[in-house]
Design a protein around this motif. Structure first.
Motif, short mmCIF file in Angstrom:
data_model
loop_
_atom_site.label_atom_id
_atom_site.label_comp_id
_atom_site.label_asym_id
_atom_site.label_seq_id
_atom_site.Cartn_x
_atom_site.Cartn_y
_atom_site.Cartn_z
N TYR A 13 0.85 -1.19 0.00
CA TYR A 13 0.00 0.00 0.00
C TYR A 13 0.88 1.24 0.00
O TYR A 13 1.89 1.28 0.70
N GLY A 43 -2.84 -6.31 11.89
CA GLY A 43 -1.85 -5.77 10.97
C GLY A 43 -1.02 -6.81 10.26
O GLY A 43 -0.11 -6.48 9.49
N SER A 44 -1.31 -8.12 10.48
CA SER A 44 -0.49 -9.17 9.87
C SER A 44 -0.87 -9.43 8.40
O SER A 44 -0.17 -10.19 7.73
N GLY A 45 -1.95 -8.83 7.93
CA GLY A 45 -2.30 -8.96 6.52
C GLY A 45 -3.51 -9.84 6.24
O GLY A 45 -3.80 -10.14 5.08
N LYS A 46 -4.25 -10.21 7.29
CA LYS A 46 -5.39 -11.12 7.12
C LYS A 46 -6.45 -10.55 6.17
O LYS A 46 -6.87 -11.22 5.23
N SER A 47 -6.85 -9.31 6.44
CA SER A 47 -7.91 -8.72 5.61
C SER A 47 -7.43 -8.50 4.19
O SER A 47 -8.16 -8.74 3.23
N THR A 48 -6.18 -8.08 4.06
CA THR A 48 -5.63 -7.86 2.72
C THR A 48 -5.62 -9.17 1.93
O THR A 48 -6.02 -9.20 0.76
#
Ligand code: ADP
Ligand code: ADP
Length: 232
Positions: A13, A43-48
């Motif tokens: 991002y 913040g580990s990237g799960k949603s991304t």
């Protein structure tokens, strides 16, 4: 069978000094007819990861496949069609349209796709989710658990290849949450639905067949459980 797959998926991002590397090369298979949970710190990237798998966000590098379809090769219009026809999404905040009844909310994806409801499937979904007596109610007249069940019915009504659920129990009390998770699990084991759920709740993850762990945008663990149907 593989329902979805990422190959060396990277997502950055922003640019320059402000750039954030949300995913740093994730290669992952999502098995069809299984309930996969994605866990990891904030913040580990799960949603991304889930948004890239669902065609809601684009990859910076690497590939995302839904079945044999390469989402990274598609433009926005094609992605919209893939999302509409092949993907279901359940949001933490339910995202129901307040002016529509439960039934109208559930049928909306079919209407947008110009498809007729499969009445027997619709009846099954409505009955199994216990929504029969609530179809004429608007979201404001339903409990949180009922609203989320409407959101799940809406995600299932098109019989999508994969249902993605982003913290689906995050706004529910534990009883409503457990009921919902039990339903998601049954939809996998009884109807062969493929479900990918992001959660930070270990209890929610315990309903899944597999837990994928993320840390700092990379895979940090992958745990398969024997499927004890005692959880039901
Ligand atoms: P999780 O779901 O595990 O909390 P996210 O996928 O939301 O993690 O975020 C991963 C990283 O990417 C975090 O550092 C977050 O701040 C950053 N991030 C997520 N979305 C955006 C965005 N739209 N713009 C900039 N940074 C973002
Ligand atoms: P749950 O057991 O799913 O958490 P609640 O205890 O919140 O449900 O609600 C009990 C009953 O009251 C439900 O059948 C629900 O339809 C009804 N109800 C809840 N909130 C409202 C509301 N704002 N207006 C009308 N009926 C409601």
């Amino acid at each position: 069978r593989v329902a979805a797959r990422t190959i060396g998926l990277e997502k950055v991002y922003g640019r320059g000094e402000a750039a954030v590397r949300a995913l740093a090369g994730v290669t992952l298979d999502i098995h069809a007819g299984r309930f996969t949970a994605i866990m990891g710190p904030s913040g580990s990237g799960k949603s991304t990861l889930m948004h890239c798998l669902a065609g809601l966000d684009s990859a910076t590098a690497g590939r995302v496949l839904l079945g044999d379809t390469d989402l990274t090769a598609m433009g926005d219009r094609q992605l919209t069609t893939v999302r509409r026809d092949r993907i279901g999404f359940v949001f933490q905040a339910f995202n129901l349209l307040p002016q529509l009844t439960a039934q109208e909310n559930i049928l909306l994806p079919l209407e947008l796709a110009g498809r007729r409801p499969d009445q027997s499937w619709l009846d099954q979904v409505v009955d199994v989710l216990g929504l029969r007596q609530r179809l004429r109610h608007r979201p404001s007249e339903l409990s949180g658990g009922q609203q989320q069940r409407v959101a799940v019915a809406r995600a299932l009504v098109t019989r999508p290849d994969v249902v993605f659920a982003d913290e689906p129990t995050g706004n529910l009390d534990s009883r409503s949450g457990n009921e919902l998770l039990g339903f998601l699990r049954r939809s996998v084991h009884d109807y062969g639905q493929t479900i990918v759920m992001v959660t930070h709740d270990p209890v929610a993850a315990s309903y899944a067949d597999r837990v994928v762990l993320l840390a700092d945008g990379a895979l940090a663990g992958d745990i398969y459980r024997p499927t004890p149907d005692t959880v039901l």
